[in-house]
Design an enzyme around this catalytic site. Structure first.
Site, PDB file in Angstrom:
ATOM      1  N   HIS A   5      -2.963  -9.556   3.382  1.00  0.00           N
ATOM      2  CA  HIS A   5      -4.395  -9.731   3.651  1.00  0.00           C
ATOM      3  C   HIS A   5      -4.588 -10.676   4.829  1.00  0.00           C
ATOM      4  CE1 HIS A   5      -5.690  -8.603  -0.724  1.00  0.00           C
ATOM      5  NE2 HIS A   5      -5.540  -7.559   0.042  1.00  0.00           N
TER       6      HIS A   5
ATOM      7  N   HIS B 209      -3.250   2.289  -5.598  1.00  0.00           N
ATOM      8  CA  HIS B 209      -3.867   0.965  -5.485  1.00  0.00           C
ATOM      9  C   HIS B 209      -3.914   0.249  -6.830  1.00  0.00           C
ATOM     10  CE1 HIS B 209      -5.039  -0.124  -1.481  1.00  0.00           C
ATOM     11  NE2 HIS B 209      -5.951  -0.964  -1.923  1.00  0.00           N
TER      12      HIS B 209
ATOM     13  N   ARG C 111       0.859  -1.187   0.000  1.00  0.00           N
ATOM     14  CA  ARG C 111       0.000   0.000   0.000  1.00  0.00           C
ATOM     15  C   ARG C 111       0.895   1.237   0.000  1.00  0.00           C
ATOM     16  NH1 ARG C 111      -1.665  -3.652   3.903  1.00  0.00           N
ATOM     17  NH2 ARG C 111      -3.735  -4.579   3.575  1.00  0.00           N
TER      18      ARG C 111
ATOM     19  N   LYS D  96      -1.181  -2.899   8.165  1.00  0.00           N
ATOM     20  CA  LYS D  96      -2.270  -2.511   9.061  1.00  0.00           C
ATOM     21  C   LYS D  96      -2.100  -3.165  10.424  1.00  0.00           C
ATOM     22  CE  LYS D  96      -5.802  -1.562   5.566  1.00  0.00           C
ATOM     23  NZ  LYS D  96      -7.150  -1.897   5.079  1.00  0.00           N
TER      24      LYS D  96
ATOM     25  N   ARG E 231      -0.995  -1.866  -6.910  1.00  0.00           N
ATOM     26  CA  ARG E 231      -1.194  -3.012  -6.015  1.00  0.00           C
ATOM     27  C   ARG E 231      -2.069  -4.067  -6.700  1.00  0.00           C
ATOM     28  NH1 ARG E 231      -1.041  -4.510  -0.518  1.00  0.00           N
ATOM     29  NH2 ARG E 231      -2.990  -5.245   0.398  1.00  0.00           N
TER      30      ARG E 231
ATOM     31  N   TYR F 280      -9.076 -11.282  -6.844  1.00  0.00           N
ATOM     32  CA  TYR F 280      -8.171 -11.159  -7.988  1.00  0.00           C
ATOM     33  C   TYR F 280      -8.253 -12.384  -8.902  1.00  0.00           C
ATOM     34  CZ  TYR F 280      -6.156  -7.296  -5.406  1.00  0.00           C
ATOM     35  OH  TYR F 280      -5.978  -6.121  -4.729  1.00  0.00           O
TER      36      TYR F 280
END
Length: 309
Positions: free
Chosen positions: A280, A254, A159, A182, A257, A289
């Site tokens: 993730h 993004h 990110r 995150k 990404r 995806y």
């Protein structure tokens, strides 16, 4: 318990104990401010006075607003409200959860947009010359930095917030990059030779001069005044490169990404590996995806099989 105090207690909890990012906590704060203002307009200032009927009315009113909110925004708003009331019950600050029947709207499943490999090449070249190319020695310092930034975004699938938070030491592991994602979770991501060369050129030729203009900072990417490069500045770098490359579709950090994940899966990578590389928490997030690659397979089948039409 006073509603305003309850909200502040909950926000401290999600920031400190759950380790959510400042960006996420700020979104929760905005959502709960809307909720608190709506309740206040009906004379409700105490947690105990909130009823399931009030919450249902609030959700229905927000859903029918003009212009209509995006389903993702509405879902996040409802999630913030549910999180608040569940927390208060769990902590013994409220006896019942009035949001128990609240169900978020189903968000439409949108496929991420990815660039083709040729478009990625055009975007990178528009940012700045490749290290070792004929134009590299005469490149402007900002172009060297911008090439390194975009190469690293595409090489790692990180990110943009993760890339601008990188320190110089995070790159000191050869072909591996330490990324803080995150919740401050760290992951290790491989970096290809193209991105390594671009980052090395930036570190050698450009960063020392930029660092001399500002206060000492360990951050890898710096702005023209020597301060750490911001998320917004990185976004503008990508937008400018996209315009120069003639990419008419919307290109954002993004997008790189998405392209990273799509190209890996098209090349035969396992979805679990891509999940780990992207950081993730759930493979379900990564599996969106796979729909992109299925579309690619369908196109190949339609053009190559003699009885496909």
């Amino acid at each position: 318990m006073e509603l305003e105090r309850a909200v502040e207690t909950y926000l401290r909890h999600v920031a400190l104990e759950r380790g959510l990012s400042d960006h996420t906590v700020a979104a929760y704060r905005r959502d709960l401010a809307v909720y608190g203002e709506w309740l206040g307009g009906r004379g409700v200032t105490e947690v105990e006075a909130v009823t399931p009927a009030l919450i249902a009315e609030f959700a229905a009113e927000r859903a029918s607003a003009v212009p209509p909110p995006a389903s993702s925004s509405l879902a996040r708003l409802q999630s913030s409200v549910r999180g608040l009331h569940r927390f208060l019950v769990r902590e013994g600050r409220a006896e019942a959860d009035p949001s128990g029947r609240l169900r978020p709207p189903k968000a439409p499943r949108r496929l991420p947009k990815a660039l083709t490999i040729a478009q990625v090449d055009d975007l990178l070249d528009a940012a700045g010359p490749a290290p070792g190319s004929a134009d590299a020695s005469a490149a402007e310092p900002a172009a060297v930095r911008d090439r390194a930034l975009l190469e690293l975004l595409y090489a790692t699938g990180a990110r943009v917030s993760e890339i601008v938070q990188l320190d110089v030491d995070d790159t000191a592991h050869g072909d591996l990059l330490r990324v803080r994602g995150k919740g401050d979770k760290e992951r290790i991501v491989p970096v290809g030779s193209y991105a390594r060369a671009a980052v090395e050129a930036y570190l050698t030729r450009v960063r020392p001069a930029l660092a001399a203009k500002g206060r000492a900072t360990p951050r890898l990417f710096l702005g023209v005044r020597g301060a750490p490069l911001s998320r917004q500045s990185a976004w503008l770098v990508i937008q400018a490169a996209a315009e120069r490359a003639g990419l008419t579709s919307h290109v954002s950090p993004h997008t790189l990404r998405h392209s990273f994940a799509t190209h890996l899966l098209q090349g035969g990578a396992d979805v679990r590996v891509v999940q780990e590389l992207l950081g993730h928490a759930s493979v379900a997030t990564t599996q969106i995806y796979t729909h992109v690659t299925v579309d690619a397979l369908r196109d190949v089948y339609a053009t190559a099989h003699p009885r496909a039409r």
